[in-house]
Design a protein around this motif. Sequence first.
Motif, PDB file in Angstrom:
ATOM      1  N   VAL A  72      32.551  24.992  36.114  1.00 13.47           N
ATOM      2  CA  VAL A  72      31.803  26.062  35.460  1.00 13.47           C
ATOM      3  C   VAL A  72      32.733  26.782  34.493  1.00 13.47           C
ATOM      4  CG1 VAL A  72      30.475  28.184  35.798  1.00 13.47           C
ATOM      5  CG2 VAL A  72      30.278  26.304  37.444  1.00 13.47           C
ATOM      6  N   ALA A  73      33.799  27.355  35.038  1.00  8.54           N
ATOM      7  CA  ALA A  73      34.763  28.043  34.192  1.00  8.54           C
ATOM      8  C   ALA A  73      36.051  28.251  34.974  1.00  8.54           C
ATOM      9  CB  ALA A  73      34.207  29.387  33.738  1.00  8.54           C
ATOM     10  N   SER A  74      37.151  28.324  34.232  1.00  8.45           N
ATOM     11  CA  SER A  74      38.447  28.658  34.815  1.00  8.45           C
ATOM     12  C   SER A  74      39.054  29.771  33.980  1.00  8.45           C
ATOM     13  CB  SER A  74      39.389  27.444  34.784  1.00  8.45           C
ATOM     14  OG  SER A  74      38.961  26.479  35.705  1.00  8.45           O
ATOM     15  N   TYR A  75      39.531  30.805  34.646  1.00  7.86           N
ATOM     16  CA  TYR A  75      40.117  31.939  33.944  1.00  7.86           C
ATOM     17  C   TYR A  75      41.601  32.046  34.290  1.00  7.86           C
ATOM     18  CZ  TYR A  75      35.211  32.987  33.361  1.00  7.86           C
ATOM     19  OH  TYR A  75      33.890  32.888  33.037  1.00  7.86           O
ATOM     20  N   THR A  76      42.386  32.387  33.272  1.00  8.48           N
ATOM     21  CA  THR A  76      43.817  32.582  33.458  1.00  8.48           C
ATOM     22  C   THR A  76      44.097  34.068  33.377  1.00  8.48           C
ATOM     23  OG1 THR A  76      44.034  30.577  32.146  1.00  8.48           O
ATOM     24  CG2 THR A  76      46.058  31.748  32.682  1.00  8.48           C
ATOM     25  N   LEU A  77      44.711  34.616  34.425  1.00  9.92           N
ATOM     26  CA  LEU A  77      44.979  36.054  34.428  1.00  9.92           C
ATOM     27  C   LEU A  77      46.486  36.311  34.382  1.00  9.92           C
ATOM     28  CD1 LEU A  77      42.243  35.478  36.243  1.00  9.92           C
ATOM     29  CD2 LEU A  77      42.353  37.934  36.539  1.00  9.92           C
ATOM     30  N   SER A  78      46.837  37.563  34.140  1.00  5.88           N
ATOM     31  CA  SER A  78      48.243  37.945  34.103  1.00  5.88           C
ATOM     32  C   SER A  78      48.358  39.359  34.668  1.00  5.88           C
ATOM     33  CB  SER A  78      48.747  37.904  32.653  1.00  5.88           C
ATOM     34  OG  SER A  78      48.195  38.989  31.939  1.00  5.88           O
ATOM     35  N   ALA A  99      49.115  41.875  33.216  1.00 11.20           N
ATOM     36  CA  ALA A  99      48.591  42.800  32.209  1.00 11.20           C
ATOM     37  C   ALA A  99      47.101  43.090  32.400  1.00 11.20           C
ATOM     38  CB  ALA A  99      48.831  42.236  30.807  1.00 11.20           C
ATOM     39  N   CYS A 100      46.447  42.343  33.286  1.00 12.95           N
ATOM     40  CA  CYS A 100      45.022  42.585  33.543  1.00 12.95           C
ATOM     41  C   CYS A 100      44.804  43.835  34.411  1.00 12.95           C
ATOM     42  CB  CYS A 100      44.381  41.375  34.223  1.00 12.95           C
ATOM     43  SG  CYS A 100      44.271  39.941  33.142  1.00 12.95           S
ATOM     44  N   GLY A 101      45.834  44.225  35.167  1.00 13.66           N
ATOM     45  CA  GLY A 101      45.696  45.431  35.990  1.00 13.66           C
ATOM     46  C   GLY A 101      44.892  45.210  37.246  1.00 13.66           C
ATOM     47  N   LYS A 102      43.739  44.592  37.117  1.00 13.05           N
ATOM     48  CA  LYS A 102      43.001  44.158  38.305  1.00 13.05           C
ATOM     49  C   LYS A 102      42.279  42.853  38.026  1.00 13.05           C
ATOM     50  CE  LYS A 102      38.843  47.072  37.923  1.00 13.05           C
ATOM     51  NZ  LYS A 102      38.018  48.069  38.608  1.00 13.05           N
ATOM     52  N   SER A 116      39.268  41.233  38.207  1.00 15.62           N
ATOM     53  CA  SER A 116      37.834  41.445  38.379  1.00 15.62           C
ATOM     54  C   SER A 116      37.116  41.006  37.105  1.00 15.62           C
ATOM     55  CB  SER A 116      37.589  42.930  38.653  1.00 15.62           C
ATOM     56  OG  SER A 116      36.216  43.201  38.598  1.00 15.62           O
ATOM     57  N   ILE A 117      36.216  40.020  37.250  1.00  8.86           N
ATOM     58  CA  ILE A 117      35.498  39.535  36.078  1.00  8.86           C
ATOM     59  C   ILE A 117      33.994  39.418  36.375  1.00  8.86           C
ATOM     60  CG2 ILE A 117      37.472  38.244  35.146  1.00  8.86           C
ATOM     61  CD1 ILE A 117      36.272  35.730  36.207  1.00  8.86           C
ATOM     62  N   ASN A 118      33.233  39.455  35.315  1.00  6.69           N
ATOM     63  CA  ASN A 118      31.792  39.227  35.400  1.00  6.69           C
ATOM     64  C   ASN A 118      31.412  38.213  34.332  1.00  6.69           C
ATOM     65  OD1 ASN A 118      30.494  41.289  37.334  1.00  6.69           O
ATOM     66  ND2 ASN A 118      31.970  42.477  36.156  1.00  6.69           N
TER      67      ASN A 118
END
Lengths: 110, 158
Positions: B106-112, B114-117, B119-121
Amino acid sequence: MADENKPRVRVPKTAKKGEIFEVKTSVTHPMENGSRKDKDGNVVPRNIINKLVVKYNGKDVFGGDFGTAVSANPFLSFHLKAEESGKIDLTWTDESGAVFTTTETITVEG
Amino acid sequence: MSNNENERRLSRRDLLVAAGTGLVAVAGIALAPRAALAAEGEADKLMADLIGATKPAEGKITLTIPELAENGGAVPVGISVESPMTDKDYVKAIHIISEGNPTPNVASYTLSPACGKASINMRMRMAKSQKVRVVAVMSDGSAYIARKDVKVTTGGCG
């Protein structure tokens, strides 16, 4: 094409240093999955936005890789931490090679 | 009189059932060739490709999807992962995997940090009622998983 696919992004204009804020995004795009047929029965060729890159003052901070199961006119929200004033660049790419970009500015206080 | 009534009701019901079966059959033909491949096995394979041999643990993920989605074309998905999101301890990636779509990714997200938290929608398509998996990969390489059953009234892949 570029106008049709104009991305919309909402970022607060100002934030306090250390504050975590939400970035809301959406792009007008059909996200054709390649299995849909038009009214004449021809298969509509696949073309989806498959990538999003987000940079905060030039540094990669968030990214997305998308498949055909992401809805049309993709909506996505995520968070960033306000460290310094500057620019947030968002770049989407679709499978036809089209690139949609937008730049938001944020002022970080305190 | 009452017999007649019953017969009439029955035949009307039969008609409705027949019409319903017809619809399902048409939808089935459209989805069958690829949907057949996309069962749990495909989801398992994709998960192995994404996180290797790591065994994901339960917990840390809050997955918010309506139990009943009327429109499979755009089902709201909310994901939040417990993490301090510091340089030493953060969520590196979030993967969404479908057990009932023609393709599992479906989807893959890359976080760091710098995102602070974390949490995605987002909104996803669901071809039919199914289980959705969300896998979170932490900066230390550990992984967490959450699953949710979603009933879909109208599939959204065509």
